[in-house]
Write a protein that holds these residues in place. Sequence first.
Motif, PDB file in Angstrom:
ATOM      1  N   ASN A   1       0.818  -1.212   0.000  1.00  0.00           N
ATOM      2  CA  ASN A   1       0.000   0.000   0.000  1.00  0.00           C
ATOM      3  C   ASN A   1       0.854   1.266   0.000  1.00  0.00           C
ATOM      4  OD1 ASN A   1      -2.478  -1.295  -0.158  1.00  0.00           O
ATOM      5  ND2 ASN A   1      -2.645  -1.503   2.055  1.00  0.00           N
ATOM      6  N   LEU A   2       1.998   1.241   0.678  1.00  0.00           N
ATOM      7  CA  LEU A   2       2.909   2.383   0.644  1.00  0.00           C
ATOM      8  C   LEU A   2       3.452   2.603  -0.764  1.00  0.00           C
ATOM      9  CD1 LEU A   2       4.841   1.852   3.986  1.00  0.00           C
ATOM     10  CD2 LEU A   2       3.385   3.807   3.413  1.00  0.00           C
TER      11      LEU A   2
ATOM     12  N   ALA B   1       0.810   7.191  -6.388  1.00  0.00           N
ATOM     13  CA  ALA B   1      -0.273   8.173  -6.500  1.00  0.00           C
ATOM     14  C   ALA B   1       0.170   9.568  -6.078  1.00  0.00           C
ATOM     15  CB  ALA B   1      -1.461   7.737  -5.649  1.00  0.00           C
ATOM     16  N   GLU B   2       1.082   9.644  -5.120  1.00  0.00           N
ATOM     17  CA  GLU B   2       1.570  10.919  -4.588  1.00  0.00           C
ATOM     18  C   GLU B   2       3.102  10.919  -4.613  1.00  0.00           C
ATOM     19  OE1 GLU B   2      -0.115  13.582  -3.665  1.00  0.00           O
ATOM     20  OE2 GLU B   2      -2.054  12.635  -4.055  1.00  0.00           O
ATOM     21  N   PRO B   3       3.712  11.161  -5.751  1.00  0.00           N
ATOM     22  CA  PRO B   3       5.173  11.086  -5.880  1.00  0.00           C
ATOM     23  C   PRO B   3       5.945  11.949  -4.880  1.00  0.00           C
ATOM     24  CG  PRO B   3       4.160  11.260  -8.038  1.00  0.00           C
ATOM     25  CD  PRO B   3       3.073  11.482  -7.037  1.00  0.00           C
TER      26      PRO B   3
END
Length: 108
Positions: free
Chosen positions: A55-56, A62-64
């Motif tokens: 998940n990380l 998704a959020e670089p």
Amino acid sequence: RIEDISEKHLRRLEAEQARLEAETPLPRAFIAAASNPAAAWADLTATVARTLERNLVRLKEAEPAFEVEAILAYVNRLSDFLFIAARRLEEGRHQTVDYSVLDIPPAL
């Protein structure tokens, strides 16, 4: 806090895993199930840690801008540590799978 995880924490976890691994004979076969409740809980928490790791990775994709490297490395080692801890808690009594009775050709 996630941002408080540092290289120091990672090295301490790795050192503890190495100590446990040196004291713990590991089976040379796939472990089918833990042999006692404490080892089963350790295996379950290792699975949760692996899920968190995946998940990380998705979160980073998704959020670089999210700084995940330190916590990602720590969670990766944590799942390894928990696997070794489960084997230690079994005290050498592992429930393994004997694939030789299944007549499955060996992998290449």
